[in-house]
Design a protein around this motif. Structure first.
Motif, mmCIF file in Angstrom:
data_model
loop_
_atom_site.group_PDB
_atom_site.id
_atom_site.type_symbol
_atom_site.label_atom_id
_atom_site.label_comp_id
_atom_site.label_asym_id
_atom_site.label_seq_id
_atom_site.Cartn_x
_atom_site.Cartn_y
_atom_site.Cartn_z
ATOM 1 N N SER A 44 0.818 -1.215 0.000
ATOM 2 C CA SER A 44 0.000 0.000 0.000
ATOM 3 C C SER A 44 0.847 1.259 0.000
ATOM 4 C CB SER A 44 -0.945 0.000 1.210
ATOM 5 O OG SER A 44 -0.218 0.098 2.422
ATOM 6 N N GLU A 45 2.109 1.137 0.406
ATOM 7 C CA GLU A 45 2.999 2.299 0.438
ATOM 8 C C GLU A 45 3.308 2.824 -0.965
ATOM 9 O OE1 GLU A 45 6.423 1.035 2.596
ATOM 10 O OE2 GLU A 45 5.322 0.705 4.482
ATOM 11 N N HIS A 46 3.043 2.015 -1.987
ATOM 12 C CA HIS A 46 3.280 2.454 -3.367
ATOM 13 C C HIS A 46 2.146 3.325 -3.903
ATOM 14 C CE1 HIS A 46 6.826 -0.084 -3.907
ATOM 15 N NE2 HIS A 46 6.162 -1.080 -3.365
ATOM 16 N N GLY A 47 1.074 3.440 -3.147
ATOM 17 C CA GLY A 47 -0.027 4.295 -3.575
ATOM 18 C C GLY A 47 -0.957 3.676 -4.590
ATOM 19 N N VAL A 48 -0.871 2.354 -4.764
ATOM 20 C CA VAL A 48 -1.742 1.652 -5.712
ATOM 21 C C VAL A 48 -2.915 1.037 -4.953
ATOM 22 C CG1 VAL A 48 0.207 1.174 -7.234
ATOM 23 C CG2 VAL A 48 -0.458 -0.516 -5.510
ATOM 24 N N ARG A 49 -3.903 0.565 -5.700
ATOM 25 C CA ARG A 49 -5.054 -0.079 -5.056
ATOM 26 C C ARG A 49 -4.660 -1.488 -4.638
ATOM 27 N NH1 ARG A 49 -9.667 -3.088 -6.563
ATOM 28 N NH2 ARG A 49 -9.207 -2.984 -8.814
ATOM 29 N N ILE A 50 -4.943 -1.834 -3.395
ATOM 30 C CA ILE A 50 -4.593 -3.139 -2.848
ATOM 31 C C ILE A 50 -5.866 -3.875 -2.462
ATOM 32 C CG2 ILE A 50 -3.277 -4.375 -1.090
ATOM 33 C CD1 ILE A 50 -1.539 -2.717 -2.935
ATOM 34 N N THR A 51 -5.910 -5.155 -2.800
ATOM 35 C CA THR A 51 -7.068 -5.977 -2.489
ATOM 36 C C THR A 51 -6.607 -7.390 -2.156
ATOM 37 O OG1 THR A 51 -9.152 -6.859 -3.371
ATOM 38 C CG2 THR A 51 -7.368 -6.513 -4.941
ATOM 39 N N ASP A 52 -7.494 -8.163 -1.543
ATOM 40 C CA ASP A 52 -7.195 -9.582 -1.325
ATOM 41 C C ASP A 52 -7.926 -10.460 -2.323
ATOM 42 O OD1 ASP A 52 -9.786 -9.335 -0.451
ATOM 43 O OD2 ASP A 52 -9.451 -10.189 1.544
ATOM 44 N N ASP A 53 -8.565 -9.831 -3.320
ATOM 45 C CA ASP A 53 -9.398 -10.534 -4.283
ATOM 46 C C ASP A 53 -8.833 -10.396 -5.692
ATOM 47 O OD1 ASP A 53 -11.860 -11.884 -5.183
ATOM 48 O OD2 ASP A 53 -12.329 -9.941 -6.063
ATOM 49 N N ALA A 54 -8.417 -11.524 -6.300
ATOM 50 C CA ALA A 54 -7.801 -11.504 -7.625
ATOM 51 C C ALA A 54 -8.762 -10.982 -8.684
ATOM 52 C CB ALA A 54 -7.318 -12.903 -7.999
ATOM 53 N N GLU A 55 -10.009 -11.395 -8.602
ATOM 54 C CA GLU A 55 -10.987 -10.971 -9.593
ATOM 55 C C GLU A 55 -11.153 -9.452 -9.584
ATOM 56 O OE1 GLU A 55 -15.671 -11.815 -10.784
ATOM 57 O OE2 GLU A 55 -14.612 -13.118 -9.367
ATOM 58 N N SER A 56 -11.131 -8.858 -8.406
ATOM 59 C CA SER A 56 -11.256 -7.409 -8.287
ATOM 60 C C SER A 56 -10.084 -6.694 -8.948
ATOM 61 C CB SER A 56 -11.345 -7.004 -6.814
ATOM 62 O OG SER A 56 -11.318 -5.602 -6.662
#
Length: 266
Positions: A44-56
């Motif tokens: 998350s420190e890179h400023g990108v969207r982070i998720t635990d869902d591959a499909e998302s």
């Protein structure tokens, strides 16, 4: 370029850093799916969207990079099946997973099998890829752009066997180089040099020799001849390496790695 990265481990983050560093994608255009909470915090420190869902992470992506361990690939790909946009390029960096299997598990024809290597982490890697015939010229350009973000050399090959051979040469190659470095350092220390001095000299020598070979565009054998004066110190060292069977050892090592890479794909 909208990119979904599935797997935020070492190689996934290497590609993330490379895409951001090169400007191939902005933070707002990248989504990373990672199941380990601690890694999600780091990413998350890179400023990108982070998720635990591959499909998302795959939604709306032009490129979906699957950067998971080979044993986890089938489950990850099946989780993406049907979620990857029809025109998106699927890249797999899972060692030993053949292109046809990538396509089958993910149910996506526009797929590419990629073998990067460790120096991708600093944007100095080498990447070899095998693309499905379904890719358009524009999609191939996208592949080259993504791989160039982490690699100074990108090579396209025409079948899985060529990927397996590349795995043995450049995928495993950093380990061979590190073993040479380690051996040179230990020899210097044994003969009386301080370890920090030996390590600094050897690392600078290896890095400099590689950079000079790239800059000069001269065959390595000719460069070796240029350093080797008849009857000198280098000649004495080379004679010992030849007598010890260095060339045969490397030949056997790469052949063994190639055979193992082919076995992993069966």
């Amino acid at each position: 370029m909208r990119v979904g990265i599935i797997g935020g481990g070492f190689m996934g983050e290497a590609f993330l850093r490379g895409l951001l560093r090169s400007g191939a994608a902005a933070p707002s255009e990248i989504a990373v799916a990672e199941v380990v909470e601690a890694r999600r915090t780091v990413l998350s420190e890179h400023g990108v969207r982070i998720t635990d869902d591959a499909e998302s992470a795959a939604i709306g992506a032009e490129v979906v990079l699957v950067a998971v361990k080979p044993q986890d690939f089938e489950a990850a790909a099946q989780a993406l099946a049907g979620a990857i946009p029809a025109a998106a390029v699927l890249l797999s960096v899972a060692a030993g997973i053949r292109l046809a299997d990538v396509q089958r598990h993910a149910r996506h024809r526009i797929s590419v099998r990629v073998m990067p290597n460790l120096p991708a982490a600093i944007g100095e890697g080498a990447s070899v890829y095998y693309a499905a015939s379904d890719l358009s010229p524009g999609q191939r350009e996208i592949v080259e752009r993504v791989l160039s973000a982490v690699s100074s050399v990108v090579v396209e090959v025409s079948d899985d066997d060529a990927i397996d051979l590349a795995t043995a040469v450049h995928g495993s190659g950093p380990a061979y180089v590190y073993m040479v470095i380690e051996s040179m350092i230990e020899a210097a220390v044994r003969l009386g040099m301080k370890r920090p001095d030996a390590q600094g000299l050897v690392l600078a020598t290896v890095a400099g020799a590689a950079r000079y070979a790239l800059a000069s565009e001269t065959a390595p054998a000719e460069l070796r001849y240029a350093v080797t004066s008849p009857g000198g110190t280098t000649a004495a060292a080379i004679a010992e390496l030849e007598a010890a069977g260095l060339r045969a050892a490397f030949d056997d090592a790469i052949e063994a790695a190639y055979s193992r890479a082919q076995e992993l794909g069966e």
